[in-house]
Design a protein around this motif. Structure first.
Motif, PDB file in Angstrom:
ATOM      1  N   ARG A 157      -3.979 -17.962  11.635  1.00  0.00           N
ATOM      2  CA  ARG A 157      -4.917 -16.737  12.621  1.00  0.00           C
ATOM      3  C   ARG A 157      -4.474 -15.634  13.276  1.00  0.00           C
ATOM      4  N   ARG A 158      -3.594 -15.765  14.356  1.00  0.00           N
ATOM      5  CA  ARG A 158      -2.678 -14.515  14.895  1.00  0.00           C
ATOM      6  C   ARG A 158      -2.830 -13.555  13.659  1.00  0.00           C
ATOM      7  N   VAL A 159      -2.306 -14.089  12.695  1.00  0.00           N
ATOM      8  CA  VAL A 159      -1.911 -13.274  11.684  1.00  0.00           C
ATOM      9  C   VAL A 159      -3.208 -12.390  11.078  1.00  0.00           C
ATOM     10  N   GLN A 160      -3.834 -13.381  10.464  1.00  0.00           N
ATOM     11  CA  GLN A 160      -4.950 -12.606  10.246  1.00  0.00           C
ATOM     12  C   GLN A 160      -6.064 -11.897  11.305  1.00  0.00           C
ATOM     13  N   HIS A 161      -6.309 -12.171  12.179  1.00  0.00           N
ATOM     14  CA  HIS A 161      -6.929 -11.715  13.407  1.00  0.00           C
ATOM     15  C   HIS A 161      -6.563 -10.120  13.623  1.00  0.00           C
ATOM     16  N   ALA A 162      -4.714  -9.997  14.394  1.00  0.00           N
ATOM     17  CA  ALA A 162      -4.417  -8.544  13.484  1.00  0.00           C
ATOM     18  C   ALA A 162      -4.925  -7.882  12.668  1.00  0.00           C
ATOM     19  N   LEU A 163      -4.663  -8.779  11.513  1.00  0.00           N
ATOM     20  CA  LEU A 163      -4.814  -7.325  10.608  1.00  0.00           C
ATOM     21  C   LEU A 163      -6.518  -7.153  10.068  1.00  0.00           C
ATOM     22  N   LYS A 164      -7.336  -8.386  10.458  1.00  0.00           N
ATOM     23  CA  LYS A 164      -9.023  -7.990  10.852  1.00  0.00           C
ATOM     24  C   LYS A 164      -9.400  -7.495  11.533  1.00  0.00           C
ATOM     25  N   TYR A 165      -9.111  -7.421  13.004  1.00  0.00           N
ATOM     26  CA  TYR A 165      -9.185  -6.989  13.893  1.00  0.00           C
ATOM     27  C   TYR A 165      -8.650  -6.276  14.586  1.00  0.00           C
ATOM     28  N   GLY A 166      -7.213  -6.324  14.945  1.00  0.00           N
ATOM     29  CA  GLY A 166      -6.402  -5.709  15.333  1.00  0.00           C
ATOM     30  C   GLY A 166      -5.814  -4.082  14.674  1.00  0.00           C
ATOM     31  N   GLY A 167      -6.838  -3.161  13.989  1.00  0.00           N
ATOM     32  CA  GLY A 167      -6.846  -2.111  13.992  1.00  0.00           C
ATOM     33  C   GLY A 167      -5.016  -2.076  12.776  1.00  0.00           C
ATOM     34  N   ARG A 168      -4.104  -3.285  12.362  1.00  0.00           N
ATOM     35  CA  ARG A 168      -3.087  -3.065  11.325  1.00  0.00           C
ATOM     36  C   ARG A 168      -3.231  -3.198  10.134  1.00  0.00           C
ATOM     37  N   PRO A 169      -3.553  -2.036   9.035  1.00  0.00           N
ATOM     38  CA  PRO A 169      -3.823  -2.502   7.716  1.00  0.00           C
ATOM     39  C   PRO A 169      -2.690  -2.677   7.141  1.00  0.00           C
ATOM     40  N   VAL A 170      -1.267  -1.955   7.624  1.00  0.00           N
ATOM     41  CA  VAL A 170       0.248  -1.533   7.208  1.00  0.00           C
ATOM     42  C   VAL A 170       0.135  -2.892   7.362  1.00  0.00           C
ATOM     43  N   LEU A 171      -0.044  -4.327   8.452  1.00  0.00           N
ATOM     44  CA  LEU A 171      -0.432  -5.910   7.612  1.00  0.00           C
ATOM     45  C   LEU A 171      -0.031  -6.379   6.313  1.00  0.00           C
ATOM     46  N   GLY A 172      -1.437  -5.252   5.531  1.00  0.00           N
ATOM     47  CA  GLY A 172      -2.097  -6.038   4.419  1.00  0.00           C
ATOM     48  C   GLY A 172      -0.972  -6.244   3.482  1.00  0.00           C
ATOM     49  N   ARG A 173      -0.382  -4.557   2.682  1.00  0.00           N
ATOM     50  CA  ARG A 173       0.456  -4.917   2.006  1.00  0.00           C
ATOM     51  C   ARG A 173       2.117  -5.733   1.655  1.00  0.00           C
ATOM     52  N   GLN A 174       2.170  -6.438   3.151  1.00  0.00           N
ATOM     53  CA  GLN A 174       3.273  -7.533   3.138  1.00  0.00           C
ATOM     54  C   GLN A 174       2.194  -8.383   2.947  1.00  0.00           C
ATOM     55  N   LEU A 175       0.973  -8.934   3.544  1.00  0.00           N
ATOM     56  CA  LEU A 175       0.848  -9.706   3.185  1.00  0.00           C
ATOM     57  C   LEU A 175       0.301  -9.948   1.705  1.00  0.00           C
ATOM     58  N   GLY A 176      -0.526  -8.707   1.450  1.00  0.00           N
ATOM     59  CA  GLY A 176      -0.160  -9.171  -0.365  1.00  0.00           C
ATOM     60  C   GLY A 176       0.101  -9.465  -1.157  1.00  0.00           C
ATOM     61  N   ARG A 177       1.449  -9.048  -0.761  1.00  0.00           N
ATOM     62  CA  ARG A 177       2.989  -9.018  -1.182  1.00  0.00           C
ATOM     63  C   ARG A 177       3.086 -10.709  -1.274  1.00  0.00           C
ATOM     64  N   LEU A 178       3.049 -11.472  -0.066  1.00  0.00           N
ATOM     65  CA  LEU A 178       2.876 -13.225  -0.150  1.00  0.00           C
ATOM     66  C   LEU A 178       1.626 -13.525  -1.212  1.00  0.00           C
ATOM     67  N   ILE A 179       0.848 -13.178  -1.444  1.00  0.00           N
ATOM     68  CA  ILE A 179      -0.118 -13.754  -2.222  1.00  0.00           C
ATOM     69  C   ILE A 179      -0.643 -13.135  -3.378  1.00  0.00           C
ATOM     70  N   GLY A 180       0.589 -11.949  -4.370  1.00  0.00           N
ATOM     71  CA  GLY A 180       1.025 -11.980  -5.184  1.00  0.00           C
ATOM     72  C   GLY A 180       2.270 -12.405  -5.933  1.00  0.00           C
ATOM     73  N   ALA A 181       2.749 -13.339  -4.672  1.00  0.00           N
ATOM     74  CA  ALA A 181       3.841 -14.377  -5.004  1.00  0.00           C
ATOM     75  C   ALA A 181       3.414 -15.032  -6.202  1.00  0.00           C
ATOM     76  N   ALA A 182       2.332 -15.900  -5.062  1.00  0.00           N
ATOM     77  CA  ALA A 182       1.969 -16.988  -5.474  1.00  0.00           C
ATOM     78  C   ALA A 182       0.915 -17.123  -6.606  1.00  0.00           C
ATOM     79  N   VAL A 183       0.541 -16.050  -6.696  1.00  0.00           N
ATOM     80  CA  VAL A 183      -0.164 -15.834  -8.326  1.00  0.00           C
ATOM     81  C   VAL A 183       0.628 -15.856  -8.985  1.00  0.00           C
ATOM     82  N   ARG A 184       1.610 -15.273  -9.474  1.00  0.00           N
ATOM     83  CA  ARG A 184       2.941 -15.051  -9.896  1.00  0.00           C
ATOM     84  C   ARG A 184       3.112 -16.612 -10.634  1.00  0.00           C
ATOM     85  N   GLU A 185       3.544 -18.189  -9.925  1.00  0.00           N
ATOM     86  CA  GLU A 185       3.128 -19.236  -9.948  1.00  0.00           C
ATOM     87  C   GLU A 185       2.549 -19.538 -10.640  1.00  0.00           C
ATOM     88  N   THR A 186       1.155 -19.543 -10.420  1.00  0.00           N
ATOM     89  CA  THR A 186       0.012 -19.537 -11.675  1.00  0.00           C
ATOM     90  C   THR A 186       0.361 -19.697 -12.971  1.00  0.00           C
TER      91      THR A 186
END
Length: 235
Positions: free
Chosen positions: A87-116
């Motif tokens: 929740r703290r990570v997502q809150h920082a991404l969504k409301y904390g003015g830290r869009p820079v987190l998106g690229r790092q967190l997005g890479r984690l999503i990409g890795a999960a997608v590759r597993e499928t």
């Protein structure tokens, strides 16, 4: 006066920007959202230890939310933990003015997608209402999609638009959520997606109503749609 790219003044700008970023990191070090240890890279959200320890989303539970939907694969990285690290990570991404987190967190999503084993032709961020994007200064789904696209070596395709603002989903029942977002998305003018496999990206899946509503115009236009998110909150 406009500077030439070959002038010393023009070339020194990136170096000055990096110096400023380095000084800011020293003065305001980035801390892990899990254990508050100092992070080596200020673009990160979590230290390796906390990253390994976060609760993984159950793939079956994610898929069950879309049993009545024609979307294909559904992937979420973490199980949402109210009051916890996710929740703290997502809150920082969504409301904390830290869009820079998106690229790092997005890479984690990409890795999960590759597993499928499913490889999309393009990555589609879920569009945000215009007023809400102006309030935040960015769309967190676009920030995530950039990291997903980088991890999968696929383009980001902004082929969806939001036709109207909606109420905040968090305050609504499951049935009210579906009604709230019904017809709230449409294909962008001139977008051609027929025959493509598209990955629709958002930050969190709760009932699935929002991403289901966003997937429908893509499906109606002849695309196949997979869904990916950073976390699964359940119903």
């Amino acid at each position: 006066m406009r500077l030439s790219p070959f002038s010393p003044s023009f070339q020194i700008r990136p170096a000055l920007a990096r110096l400023a970023e380095g000084m800011a990191a020293l003065a305001y070090p980035s801390l892990c959202y899990g254990c508050e240890v100092r992070l080596r890279d200020p673009r990160d959200a979590l230290c390796p230890s906390c990253l390994r320890g976060l609760p993984r989303a159950d793939r079956g539970s994610a898929a069950a939310l879309f049993e009545a939907s024609p979307v294909d694969h559904v992937v979420a990285v973490w199980a949402f933990d109210a009051g916890g690290t996710v929740r703290r990570v997502q809150h920082a991404l969504k409301y904390g003015g830290r869009p820079v987190l998106g690229r790092q967190l997005g890479r984690l999503i990409g890795a999960a997608v590759r597993e499928t084993g499913a490889t999309p032709d393009g990555v589609v961020p879920l569009p945000l209402a215009r007023l809400r994007q102006l309030e935040r200064g960015y769309n967190q789904a676009e920030a995530l999609a950039a990291g997903v696209a980088q991890a999968l070596d696929r383009p980001v395709l902004n082929v969806l638009i939001r036709t109207r603002a909606t109420l905040r989903q968090a305050t609504l029942s499951a049935e009210a959520r579906r009604h709230n977002v019904d017809g709230a998305f449409q294909l962008a003018a001139g977008a051609e997606v027929r025959g493509q496999r598209l990955l629709l990206v958002d930050d969190v899946i709760t009932t699935g109503a929002t991403v289901d509503a966003a997937a429908r115009p893509l499906l109606a236009a002849g695309a196949r749609v997979d869904v990916a998110a950073l976390s699964l909150a359940g119903t």
